[in-house]
Design an enzyme around this catalytic site. Structure first.
Site, PDB file in Angstrom:
ATOM      1  N   ASP A   1       0.874  -1.307   0.027  1.00  0.00           N
ATOM      2  CA  ASP A   1      -0.156   0.071  -0.086  1.00  0.00           C
ATOM      3  C   ASP A   1       0.914   1.297  -0.030  1.00  0.00           C
ATOM      4  OD1 ASP A   1      -2.759   1.219   0.238  1.00  0.00           O
ATOM      5  OD2 ASP A   1      -1.769   1.985   2.219  1.00  0.00           O
TER       6      ASP A   1
ATOM      7  N   LYS B   1       1.625   4.220  -2.943  1.00  0.00           N
ATOM      8  CA  LYS B   1       1.200   5.595  -2.650  1.00  0.00           C
ATOM      9  C   LYS B   1       2.559   6.490  -3.162  1.00  0.00           C
ATOM     10  CE  LYS B   1      -2.092   5.017   0.952  1.00  0.00           C
ATOM     11  NZ  LYS B   1      -2.137   4.642   2.416  1.00  0.00           N
TER      12      LYS B   1
HETATM   13  N1  LIG Z   1      -5.062   1.274   4.459  1.00  0.00           N
HETATM   14  C1  LIG Z   1      -4.548   2.622   4.202  1.00  0.00           C
HETATM   15  C2  LIG Z   1      -5.577   3.446   4.059  1.00  0.00           C
HETATM   16  C3  LIG Z   1      -5.493   4.532   3.259  1.00  0.00           C
HETATM   17  O1  LIG Z   1      -5.127   4.516   2.103  1.00  0.00           O
HETATM   18  C4  LIG Z   1      -3.743   3.039   5.188  1.00  0.00           C
HETATM   19  O2  LIG Z   1      -3.598   2.222   6.342  1.00  0.00           O
HETATM   20  O3  LIG Z   1      -2.954   4.112   5.146  1.00  0.00           O
END
Ligand SMILES: N[C@@H](CC=O)C(=O)O
Ligand SMILES: NC(=O)C1=CN([C@@H]2O[C@H](COP(=O)(O)OP(=O)(O)OC[C@H]3O[C@@H](n4cnc5c(N)ncnc54)[C@H](OP(=O)(O)O)[C@@H]3O)[C@@H](O)[C@H]2O)C=CC1
Ligand code: NA
Length: 818
Positions: free
Chosen positions: A679, A683
């Site tokens: 994740d 980003k």
């Molecule tokens: N799962 C993500 C949610 C936001 O994008 C995080 O924990 O930051």
């Protein structure tokens, strides 16, 4: 003196006539001197024409239709009058039907229906309705008098559209009124020649009768009583937000009626306007409503335009060729040829290059127009001076009308801008130098969308709508719907905005409801009315619906949904999403979506892709647009990992903290995405792209945080089990950091076009040391923020902050759309 006119619907049934009588009684109670004009009962004139045609064609069934018309009138008498009072009225009405029957027998015998005979046949409609209402008024004790307008309005013998001799007519009306003190009930629509032959006054005929009487009698006001609340800003069947225009000028009413607004037919009101008599358009069925005032000049107006009208079906003829440039007389020949063949032209446009002329006509005349023009310009076509005559069908015209646009700037800008933002292609346009009307020709498919969008921007203080199609009603989508529900009143009252939830879907059911799904009952509605989900069908339907100001909101983490974004943007539908998949796939795909949105003039917004509602993407886009250069980004981008490292401590099990993060709504639907670093990698990849570094997913160096057994867990539950089993591993990470007086932080860095994601320990001097909860922090070092970086910090995960970030993106589309 006041003249009132009641149309066909107002006198269409026993109940409506009772309503008319009560309106008249109210007026009489105020001591008003009046004349009242009546139309035929609704639908009767058309029926009489049909009966006349059948009779002339020898179809004996006309008698049955006639009987039905007779019975309708008899039933009206029975409904309005007591049995003991009915006989004279029955006798009068029966007398009229006998006369009509004789006349029709004649028509059927000689098999001929001349315009003269048709006028006489039609005249029965008004004579019947007026006879009955006069009698009904008499029996209520009102001094009334049946007034057959044929004895007062003198015309020539242009049957069907007779021209009035005002000198004689005015004199006769004045003489009649001088003699009578009773309330005259006047037959609308009918008149007669000097020889006493019945004629009719054409379209809007009863309004014309009212206008003739009003002008002759110098009335203070003419009231046109209809079945709608006056003239509306647009056709309410096409534009639900349309509202009554309180006041309109004669010229504006003319323009609107030319384009199909049918409440009044202004040419028929000309005699009244010439004498500057005020006209009120009122609703028989809503007498408290003040209706529309029609008068000579427009007074101060609240809006830049007065109304919007349309012609639903036109064909556009385009004639072009280099041989037309600078040649005098081409357009004269063109329009003469059309006029010789009685082809009426609705709108004309010629660019100053003179290379082409285009005009719109009734599509029924399209083929004939082509033939006529091919013939008229045979010689030019043969030598190539005119290269083509093309005809495009399935088009509509929209006209915005208003005296307010005279000499005021920005009206056409606003019109074309709202059409552009909604992806509506303008095929031709025309504005006369009177500046009373701007017309655009567009595809018939776009008519309803365009009317609603134009209405929305020009009548600002009425509520505008944004049509939302929300895919994914889980944590974020569900919270968004909750926020929309809570803000409904505020947005309506303060922002004049309605967020219309026009579609919803989860993996099981989908529901499309262009008129809006109730945000307080969406769960039940989706459950009860929804059908089995098919994302392709959902998207296809959204595109077909072609609603104005449409926004697709993807609140899933679906990997394939991104493939629909292109089609949606291409169909001028904005996309808002917290789903990171689209922006973290191949760079070429990311770029294509950006370009598509730009090309189509719609928005692709994804602020919540990074740091949830924190303004991170917007900050970068602002700095980039203003020419700043990014030197370094250092950031904590996982709310989940931030929470975990802010919470995990002695006496707490790591797995429990992860479960807590999930329960608090910080994790991805699959928490392995957070703990694996995926994740965060997505980003920082998105941020890199935003600052102009075209990285691919494999370019991100991810230092693995999890031990292998956790990293490879095949399911979410297995993952939690492995986390539990690895508690010592996580405890050691923690105690090692603490031993140095530092804290654990999962940090993403972008520098020199390289992106890394790794677990680090930071000491009290580091700006990332003091964080709490799900805090994200992003530190931007740029050419302008070189000595001290620009920092954005705050909760970066969770349902409320994420949904509100999505909400803010939706709101920014609403301001963009105006
Ligand atoms: N799962 C993500 C949610 C936001 O994008 C995080 O924990 O930051
Ligand atoms: N939580 C956070 O703090 C943040 C989350 N996000 C992002 O928000 C998005 C949504 O997360 P969240 O709400 O937690 O996820 P949920 O799992 O709670 O909800 C996802 C929803 O999408 C539906 N769905 C999934 N695939 C499809 C499909 N193909 N067609 C129709 N419906 C589908 C699911 O349907 P069903 O109910 O039938 O399963 C469910 O309603 C994710 O992309 C996440 O990355 C972004 C920033 C922060
Ligand atoms: Na954000």
């Amino acid at each position: 003196m006041k003249v009132l006119k009641f149309g066909g619907t107002s006198v269409g049934t026993v109940d409506t006539i009772k309503q008319v009588i009560s309106i008249l009684e109210n007026n009489l109670a105020q001591g008003e001197r009046m004349a009242v004009i009546f139309s035929a009962m609704g639908g009767v004139t058309n029926r009489l024409i049909e009966i006349g045609r059948m009779a002339s064609a020898g179809q004996a069934e006309y008698l049955e239709l006639l009987k039905a018309v007779e019975e309708r009138h008899f039933a009206t008498i029975r409904g309005l009058l007591n049995v003991k009072n009915q006989s004279t009225t029955f006798a009068a009405v029966k007398g009229l039907f006998n006369e009509l029957e004789d006349l029709l027998r004649g028509v059927s015998l000689i098999r001929e229906l001349t315009p003269r005979t048709l006028d006489l046949i039609m005249s029965f409609g008004e004579r019947l309705s007026t006879t009955i209402i006069t009698e009904a008024l008499k029996h209520r004790g009102i001094a009334t008098e049946y007034c057959d307008a044929r004895s007062l309005i003198r015309t020539n013998d242009h049957f069907g559209l007779a021209e009035v001799d005002f000198e004689i007519t005015n004199r006769q009306i004045l003489e009649y009124f001088a003699k009578t003190s009773a309330l005259p009930c006047v037959t609308g629509f009918v008149a007669s020649t000097a020889d006493g032959i019945t004629t009719t006054l054409g379209r809007g005929g009863s309004d014309y009768t009212a206008s003739i009487f009003g002008a002759a009698l110098d009335a203070e006001v003419i009231e046109i009583w209809t079945d709608v609340d006056g003239m509306m800003t647009a056709d309410p069947r096409k534009v639900p937000n349309a509202f009554t225009i309180p006041s309109i000028s004669y010229a504006e009413a003319m323009e609107l009626s030319h384009f199909g607004a049918k409440v009044i037919y202004p040419p028929s009101l000309q005699p009244a306007f010439a004498k500057n008599i005020l006209i009120k358009v009122l609703n028989t069925f809503n007498t408290a409503f003040e209706g529309t005032l029609v008068h000579r000049s427009a007074n101060g107006k609240e809006y830049a335009i007065t109304g919007i009208s349309s012609i639903d079906d036109v064909a556009l003829v385009n004639i072009q060729g280099s041989g037309m440039i600078g040649v005098a007389g081409i357009s004269a020949r063109l329009f003469t040829a059309l006029s010789d063949h009685r082809i009426s032209v609705i709108l004309i446009s010629q660019a100053s290059s003179e290379h082409s002329i285009c005009f719109t006509i009734d599509p029924r005349n399209a083929d004939r127009a082509r033939e006529v023009l091919q013939k008229a310009f045979e010689a030019e076509i043969a030598v190539g001076d005119i290269d083509s005559i093309s005809i495009e069908k399935n088009l509509s015209i929209i006209a915005i009308v208003g005296e307010g646009m005279k000499k005021s700037t920005g009206v056409s800008g606003k019109l074309f801008s709202v059409l552009g933002k909604n992806g509506i292609n303008v095929i031709a346009t025309a504005q006369g130098s009177s500046e009373l009307n701007i017309s655009v020709v567009l595809s018939k498919n776009d008519l309803s969308k365009a009317l609603n969008a134009i209405h929305g921007v020009f009548f600002q203080s009425e509520t505008r709508s944004l049509n939302l199609f929300i895919v994914g009603v889980g944590l974020i989508g569900g919270t968004l719907l909750e926020q929309i529900r809570n803000q409904t009143t505020y947005l309506r009252d303060e922002k004049f905005l309605k967020l219309n939830v026009a579609g919803l879907t989860n993996t099981k059911k989908m529901l499309l409801e262009p008129d809006g799904i109730d945000p307080t009952r969406w769960r039940d509605e989706l459950d009860e009315l929804g059908v089995k989900t098919s994302l392709p069908a959902f998207v296809q339907r959204i595109i077909e619906l072609n609603l104005p100001n449409s926004v697709f909101v993807d609140c899933t983490s679906d990997k394939d949904i991104v493939y629909y974004y292109g089609d949606l943007l291409d169909a001028n539908i904005s996309v808002v999403t917290p789903n990171k998949v689209a922006n973290s796939g191949r760079y070429a795909e990311y770029l294509q979506l950006q370009r598509m949105a730009l090309h189509r003039g719609v928005k692709f917004l994804y602020e919540t892709n990074v740091g949830a509602g924190l303004p991170i993407i917007n900050t970068i886009q602002g700095l980039m647009a203003s020419g700043d250069k990014f030197l370094k980004i250092e950031a904590i981008l996982s709310g989940t990992l931030s929470y975990i490292f802010n919470t995990f401590g002695p006496g707490v099990r790591f797995v429990d903290v992860v479960r807590e993060a999930k329960a608090k709504g910080y994790t991805e639907p699959d928490p392995r995405d957070d703990l694996s670093g995926t994740d965060v990698a997505r980003k920082i990849l998105i941020l890199a792209r935003e600052v102009g570094v075209p990285l691919e997913p494999e370019d991100i160096a991810i230092a693995q945080l999890l031990p292998d057994n956790c990293q490879q867990a095949p399911s979410i539950e297995a993952f939690f089990a492995e986390l539990e089993a690895s508690n010592d591993y996580f405890e050691k990470l923690l105690t090692d950091a603490q031993a140095q007086g530092e804290v654990l932080r999962y940090i993403a860095t972008l520098e020199n076009d390289r992106a890394t994601v790794e677990l680090r320990t930071v000491g009290p001097q580091h700006p990332f040391y003091t964080l709490s909860g799900s805090d994200n922090i992003v530190s931007f070092t740029t050419e302008r923020y070189k000595d001290r970086p620009l920092v954005v910090k705050g909760p970066g995960a969770g349902a409320e902050v994420t949904a509100s970030g999505v909400f803010a993106d939706i709101m920014s589309i609403s301001s963009y759309l105006g």
